[in-house]
Design an enzyme around this catalytic site. Structure first.
Site, PDB file in Angstrom:
ATOM      1  N   GLU A 154       0.819  -1.220   0.000  1.00  0.00           N
ATOM      2  CA  GLU A 154       0.000   0.000   0.000  1.00  0.00           C
ATOM      3  C   GLU A 154       0.853   1.271   0.000  1.00  0.00           C
ATOM      4  O   GLU A 154       1.490   1.578   1.020  1.00  0.00           O
ATOM      5  CB  GLU A 154      -0.897  -0.011   1.245  1.00  0.00           C
ATOM      6  N   ASP A 187      -5.600   3.121  -1.995  1.00  0.00           N
ATOM      7  CA  ASP A 187      -6.414   3.679  -0.910  1.00  0.00           C
ATOM      8  C   ASP A 187      -6.790   5.100  -1.335  1.00  0.00           C
ATOM      9  O   ASP A 187      -5.924   5.982  -1.448  1.00  0.00           O
ATOM     10  CB  ASP A 187      -5.599   3.668   0.394  1.00  0.00           C
ATOM     11  N   HIS A 213      -9.044   0.580  -1.075  1.00  0.00           N
ATOM     12  CA  HIS A 213      -9.700   1.091   0.131  1.00  0.00           C
ATOM     13  C   HIS A 213     -10.663   2.196  -0.296  1.00  0.00           C
ATOM     14  O   HIS A 213     -10.261   3.226  -0.827  1.00  0.00           O
ATOM     15  CB  HIS A 213      -8.668   1.561   1.163  1.00  0.00           C
ATOM     16  N   ARG A 219     -11.681  10.729   4.886  1.00  0.00           N
ATOM     17  CA  ARG A 219     -11.621   9.401   5.499  1.00  0.00           C
ATOM     18  C   ARG A 219     -12.940   9.006   6.155  1.00  0.00           C
ATOM     19  O   ARG A 219     -13.000   8.039   6.908  1.00  0.00           O
ATOM     20  CB  ARG A 219     -10.445   9.271   6.488  1.00  0.00           C
ATOM     21  N   GLU A 248     -12.444   1.141   4.297  1.00  0.00           N
ATOM     22  CA  GLU A 248     -11.511   1.479   5.377  1.00  0.00           C
ATOM     23  C   GLU A 248     -11.743   2.959   5.658  1.00  0.00           C
ATOM     24  O   GLU A 248     -11.150   3.839   5.028  1.00  0.00           O
ATOM     25  CB  GLU A 248     -10.056   1.210   4.984  1.00  0.00           C
TER      26      GLU A 248
HETATM   27  C1  LER Z   1      -2.914   3.407   6.856  1.00  0.00           C
HETATM   28  O1  LER Z   1      -3.120   4.759   6.665  1.00  0.00           O
HETATM   29  C2  LER Z   1      -3.748   2.616   5.939  1.00  0.00           C
HETATM   30  O2  LER Z   1      -4.311   3.122   5.014  1.00  0.00           O
HETATM   31  C3  LER Z   1      -3.888   1.176   6.206  1.00  0.00           C
HETATM   32  O3  LER Z   1      -4.623   0.577   5.194  1.00  0.00           O
HETATM   33  C4  LER Z   1      -2.546   0.505   6.303  1.00  0.00           C
HETATM   34  O4  LER Z   1      -2.065   0.320   7.535  1.00  0.00           O
HETATM   35 MN    MN Z   2      -5.532   1.953   3.624  1.00  0.00          MN
END
Ligand code: LER
Ligand code: MN
Length: 274
Positions: A154, A187, A213, A219, A248
């Site tokens: 990632e 992500d 993600h 977020r 996430e």
């Molecule tokens: C951390 O910011 C993250 O995105 C997680 O998926 C990985 O630890």
């Molecule tokens: Mn992540």
């Protein structure tokens, strides 16, 4: 088909972090199944924290899959890093991730390397740090192959690592490896900080992207920020992505509402997909 997943954290030290469900594995899995999720992503404190005797019957009951397992507990609990200047810490970091691969492998769930990648500094050059990271990814990528699953790496935003911040840099790193069994995690939160154009970042990641993600700019769950999803979803279709979009995100305003909101967004953006 792009499938849906939702995160469950069982790691006390990660409290306040971007995970939808917390603490209660069985209850969270039952809720995820009732909402229509295909899978859960499990963030566990240790490889033996979730016994097969507990998880296997739950998977059968709920018909869920395990989309992936996080390895970040190695960092938040034990301060292990694949690029620590200390050789014994690097070795223990590899062993911790190997044990997480052995945890997820029987369920077909790849391990994710995020915060365990560490950063350069502390008197160690970027080149040396990247060499350590490459050696670890080569080893762990081949370990994952034994289960017929990739290893997931990632790229993170600049406040979390100075090693790999964008999909293009991730592709460069993967192309420099001996193993071809590592895939990138896109992500959307990190990409919103680092990419000049998120859809273009996904196109740059292309066939190397193995996990997503699915989260908004701040977020929070998808739909609670200013992310423009149309071009992002089109880019995922353009690269032929068929993995998971996994929530996430912060449990905002609470876990249940976050899981429901992400499922609504998944159905809006991706249900027509098949
Ligand atoms: C951390 O910011 C993250 O995105 C997680 O998926 C990985 O630890
Ligand atoms: Mn992540």
């Amino acid at each position: 088909m792009i499938r849906s997943a939702v995160t469950i954290s069982l790691v006390n030290e990660a409290r306040g972090g971007p995970f939808v469900y917390w603490d209660d594995l069985a209850g969270s899995m039952r809720k995820a199944a009732a909402l229509g999720y295909h899978a859960v992503e499990i963030f566990a404190p240790a490889p033996d924290a979730v016994s097969p005797a507990l998880l296997k019957p739950l998977l059968e009951e709920t018909k869920l899959s395990v989309a992936a397992v996080g390895t970040g507990a190695g960092w938040v609990k034990h301060k292990l890093s694949l690029t620590s200047p200390d050789e014994s810490i690097r070795r223990r970091a590899i062993e911790f991730i190997q044990s997480m691969i052995d945890f997820g492998g029987p369920y077909g769930a790849p391990a994710i390397i995020g915060s365990m990648q560490g950063r350069h500094g502390d008197g160690v050059t970027p080149e040396q740090t990247r060499d350590w990271l490459r050696a670890a990814l080569d080893q762990l990528g081949e370990d994952a192959r034994r289960y017929n699953i990739p290893l997931i790496y990632e790229p993170l935003n600049r406040y979390e690592t100075n090693l790999t911040n964008t999909m293009a840099a991730g592709v460069d790193l993967l192309q420099s490896l001996q193993t071809d069994n590592v895939r990138l995690l896109a992500d959307l939160f990190h990409m919103n900080i680092e990419e000049s154009d998120i859809a273009a970042g996904i196109l740059a990641g292309g066939r190397f992207i193995g996990h997503v993600h699915f989260v908004d700019s701040n977020r929070r769950p998808v739909g609670n920020g200013h992310m423009q999803y149309g071009p992002i979803i089109s880019a995922l279709h353009d690269i032929g992505y068929t993995g998971y979009v996994s929530a996430e995100a912060f449990p905002w305003p609470n876990s249940d509402a976050a899981a429901e909101q992400t499922m609504r967004a998944y159905q809006y953006w991706l249900r027509a997909d098949g």
